[in-house]
Design a protein around this motif. Structure first.
Motif, PDB file in Angstrom:
ATOM      1  N   LEU A 131       3.472  32.518  33.375  1.00 34.83           N
ATOM      2  CA  LEU A 131       4.314  32.603  32.347  1.00 34.83           C
ATOM      3  C   LEU A 131       4.340  31.528  31.254  1.00 34.83           C
ATOM      4  CD1 LEU A 131       7.980  33.552  34.036  1.00 34.83           C
ATOM      5  CD2 LEU A 131       6.496  35.038  32.788  1.00 34.83           C
ATOM      6  N   ASP A 132       4.062  30.209  31.810  1.00 34.66           N
ATOM      7  CA  ASP A 132       3.755  29.338  30.605  1.00 34.66           C
ATOM      8  C   ASP A 132       2.383  29.261  30.192  1.00 34.66           C
ATOM      9  OD1 ASP A 132       5.838  27.806  31.265  1.00 34.66           O
ATOM     10  OD2 ASP A 132       5.284  26.404  32.636  1.00 34.66           O
ATOM     11  N   SER A 133       1.483  29.900  30.851  1.00 34.03           N
ATOM     12  CA  SER A 133       0.047  30.060  30.242  1.00 34.03           C
ATOM     13  C   SER A 133       0.055  31.203  29.264  1.00 34.03           C
ATOM     14  CB  SER A 133      -0.989  30.471  31.361  1.00 34.03           C
ATOM     15  OG  SER A 133      -0.831  31.878  31.318  1.00 34.03           O
ATOM     16  N   ALA A 180      19.089  24.781  48.680  1.00 31.27           N
ATOM     17  CA  ALA A 180      18.044  24.969  47.502  1.00 31.27           C
ATOM     18  C   ALA A 180      18.923  25.779  46.327  1.00 31.27           C
ATOM     19  CB  ALA A 180      17.037  26.108  47.925  1.00 31.27           C
ATOM     20  N   GLY A 181      19.941  26.563  46.632  1.00 29.24           N
ATOM     21  CA  GLY A 181      20.838  26.858  45.722  1.00 29.24           C
ATOM     22  C   GLY A 181      21.421  25.746  44.560  1.00 29.24           C
ATOM     23  N   GLY A 182      21.878  24.755  45.502  1.00 25.75           N
ATOM     24  CA  GLY A 182      22.724  23.657  45.043  1.00 25.75           C
ATOM     25  C   GLY A 182      21.588  22.834  44.094  1.00 25.75           C
ATOM     26  N   ILE A 183      20.380  22.622  44.568  1.00 22.51           N
ATOM     27  CA  ILE A 183      19.326  21.739  44.001  1.00 22.51           C
ATOM     28  C   ILE A 183      19.086  22.565  42.346  1.00 22.51           C
ATOM     29  CG2 ILE A 183      17.086  21.035  43.920  1.00 22.51           C
ATOM     30  CD1 ILE A 183      17.675  20.692  46.973  1.00 22.51           C
ATOM     31  N   LEU A 184      18.829  24.048  42.665  1.00 23.02           N
ATOM     32  CA  LEU A 184      18.381  24.812  41.495  1.00 23.02           C
ATOM     33  C   LEU A 184      19.671  24.749  40.495  1.00 23.02           C
ATOM     34  CD1 LEU A 184      16.709  27.896  42.841  1.00 23.02           C
ATOM     35  CD2 LEU A 184      15.535  25.989  41.442  1.00 23.02           C
ATOM     36  N   PRO A 207       8.893  31.859  25.968  1.00 24.84           N
ATOM     37  CA  PRO A 207       9.616  30.814  25.827  1.00 24.84           C
ATOM     38  C   PRO A 207      10.750  30.680  26.870  1.00 24.84           C
ATOM     39  CG  PRO A 207       9.783  32.384  23.919  1.00 24.84           C
ATOM     40  CD  PRO A 207       8.737  33.119  25.114  1.00 24.84           C
ATOM     41  N   TYR A 208      11.194  29.625  27.236  1.00 22.29           N
ATOM     42  CA  TYR A 208      12.064  29.513  28.325  1.00 22.29           C
ATOM     43  C   TYR A 208      11.470  29.913  29.688  1.00 22.29           C
ATOM     44  CZ  TYR A 208      15.128  28.994  24.316  1.00 22.29           C
ATOM     45  OH  TYR A 208      15.725  28.405  23.219  1.00 22.29           O
ATOM     46  N   ALA A 209      10.348  30.006  30.098  1.00 24.94           N
ATOM     47  CA  ALA A 209       9.753  30.332  31.124  1.00 24.94           C
ATOM     48  C   ALA A 209      10.212  29.571  32.517  1.00 24.94           C
ATOM     49  CB  ALA A 209       8.429  30.161  31.213  1.00 24.94           C
ATOM     50  N   GLY A 210      10.296  28.416  32.358  1.00 27.44           N
ATOM     51  CA  GLY A 210      10.953  27.432  33.393  1.00 27.44           C
ATOM     52  C   GLY A 210      12.459  27.963  33.967  1.00 27.44           C
ATOM     53  N   ASP A 211      13.502  28.216  32.649  1.00 26.71           N
ATOM     54  CA  ASP A 211      14.520  28.518  32.820  1.00 26.71           C
ATOM     55  C   ASP A 211      14.811  30.258  33.271  1.00 26.71           C
ATOM     56  OD1 ASP A 211      15.955  26.539  32.240  1.00 26.71           O
ATOM     57  OD2 ASP A 211      15.887  26.937  30.022  1.00 26.71           O
TER      58      ASP A 211
END
Length: 446
Positions: free
Chosen positions: A270-272, A108-112, A276-280
């Motif tokens: 966070l998106d709602s 999972a760490g590699g995928i992220l 900014p940059y919530a995903g990151d």
């Protein structure tokens, strides 16, 4: 020193080590299954019951850890207060549990990482991940504890921020695209009745697993007789508040019918509010959570393997400690086990890996049951006659036993008992007969 191990960890280190094992991707990623099965109120009830069970098991463990502050933890308790073959089963089950979890976290760490650098392969980031956690595990216990403290602190602060933002949305202080679930009819809806709550409670037990790492760390902790009971008390109530607080915010902000479609409730909230940059931000927090959980996983599996080597004479090479008093060979062997589980998840994701994960999930409940039985027998050996003293270990054992039986009624979790129980019986019988044979040969030689 304790068998060559250095007592370098303090209360805050032990607490955050436990947090590192418990707060993983399960809380940060999808909790839709839980919400769908039990509904809003049912999910909260399940987590309250789960927190109560953790409190019971940790109280039993605290009494054992103070008397036996050993690196082997509950492996030692089972050897002393139940049976050496049962102790053997507990140790192997727990080693396998964390080794498999370690393989999953490395992947999972590699995928992220690849989300930020898509041009590089996943295996390269997984390799970097491995080098980092191995490097941390080969330092002194104090440096290890300090690193884990800061890694876990990031996760804890992220959860607190999530709860605060959620409350501000509910109070209409922060503008949000989400409409709070305020209808009492929706909040009190329990889609699958009491059975749904019961099934969810089993998953919640697994979500709380990792608190028992405190017992393993007791052998490397300063003043364990004072620190361990205090750490257990503060860890359990803090975890309960963080978990239950998160769940309450989630059920009030996310409708049940949308829960299964959401990858991460944290990202959604966070998106709602247009952060900014919530995903990151969330990607970084989850990556930290993975690194912390992998760190705790390698720590737990290497200590358990060292204990097996020391007490059961399994793999004598695993006893070797490096100059910093850390189990070098046990860490390398545990890492090889993690890489094999990682390989099986790629080659046979629907067969071999599914079986391994089922055994790992079952292992946690086996460990908790052994802690309750060991505490019960400890009280008997001390000649304690007050019936009230036995309530917690008996209640804890019954709730854990109900978990192992209950999963048989849930097709998603059934394999845990069907694979885990035979695994434990076979490992226990092999140890019992080999020990008996060894004793017979020794007697004949005399």
């Amino acid at each position: 020193m304790s068998n060559g191990f250095r007592r370098g960890m303090e209360e805050r280190h032990v607490m955050m080590l436990s947090f590192g094992g418990v707060i993983g991707t399960g809380l940060f990623l999808s909790t839709g299954y839980t919400l769908q099965q039990a509904g809003p109120i049912g999910t909260v009830v399940s987590y309250v019951i789960g927190a109560l069970l953790v409190y019971i098991v940790m109280k039993c463990m605290g009494a054992l850890a103070v008397e036996h502050p050993d690196v082997g933890g509950f492996h030692t308790y089972a050897n002393i207060y139940i049976n050496q073959s049962i102790g053997h089963v507990v140790a192997w089950s727990y080693w396998l549990c964390w080794t498999i979890a370690l393989g999953s976290e490395i992947t999972a760490g590699g995928i992220l990482f690849q989300k930020w650098f898509p041009e590089f392969p996943v295996w390269l980031f997984s390799l970097i991940f491995i080098v980092v956690i191995v490097g941390i595990n080969f330092t002194t216990s104090k440096t290890y504890g300090e690193t884990e403290f800061w890694l876990s602190l990031i996760k804890v602060l992220a959860i607190i921020a999530f709860i605060i933002i959620g409350i501000l949305i509910l109070l209409n202080v922060l503008p949000s695209d989400l409409k709070p679930v305020t209808s009492s009819e929706k909040l009190l809806d329990v889609p699958n009745g009491l059975f749904g709550i019961f099934i969810t409670m089993l998953a919640v037990n697994y979500a709380f697993s990792g608190t028992e790492l405190i017992a393993i760390a007791a052998g490397e902790t300063k003043n364990p007789e004072k620190v361990i009971p205090k750490t257990i008390r503060s860890t359990v109530w803090r975890l309960a508040l963080l978990f239950i607080g998160t769940i309450v915010v989630m059920v009030l902000l996310l409708p049940t019918d949308k829960a299964s479609l959401l990858e991460s409730p944290f990202v959604s909230i966070l998106d709602s509010v247009g952060i900014p940059y919530a995903g990151d931000i969330m990607n970084f927090v989850i990556l930290t959570a993975l690194l912390s959980a992998a760190n705790s996983g390698l720590y737990a599996s290497s200590r358990m393997l060292w204990s097996l080597s020391e007490q059961d004479n399994i793999l004598p090479i695993a006893r070797k400690l490096n100059k910093n008093g850390m189990p070098f060979n046990a860490t390398i062997i545990s890492l090889v086990g993690a890489l094999l589980s990682l390989l099986s998840s790629v080659i046979a994701p629907t067969t071999v890996y599914l079986v391994l994960v089922s055994v790992a999930g079952f292992a946690v409940v086996v460990v908790w049951m052994s802690i309750c039985v060991a505490r019960f027998n400890q009280l008997r050996r001390k000649g304690v006659t007050e019936a009230s003293a036995y309530i917690l270990p008996v209640l804890g054992f019954i709730l854990c036993l109900a978990s192992t039986i209950g999963v048989l009624f849930d097709p998603n979790q059934r394999l845990a008992t069907l694979i885990g129980l035979p695994f434990c019986i076979i490992i226990g019988l092999i140890h019992y007969f080999l020990k008996k044979k060894g004793a017979h040969i020794h007697a004949t030689a005399r």
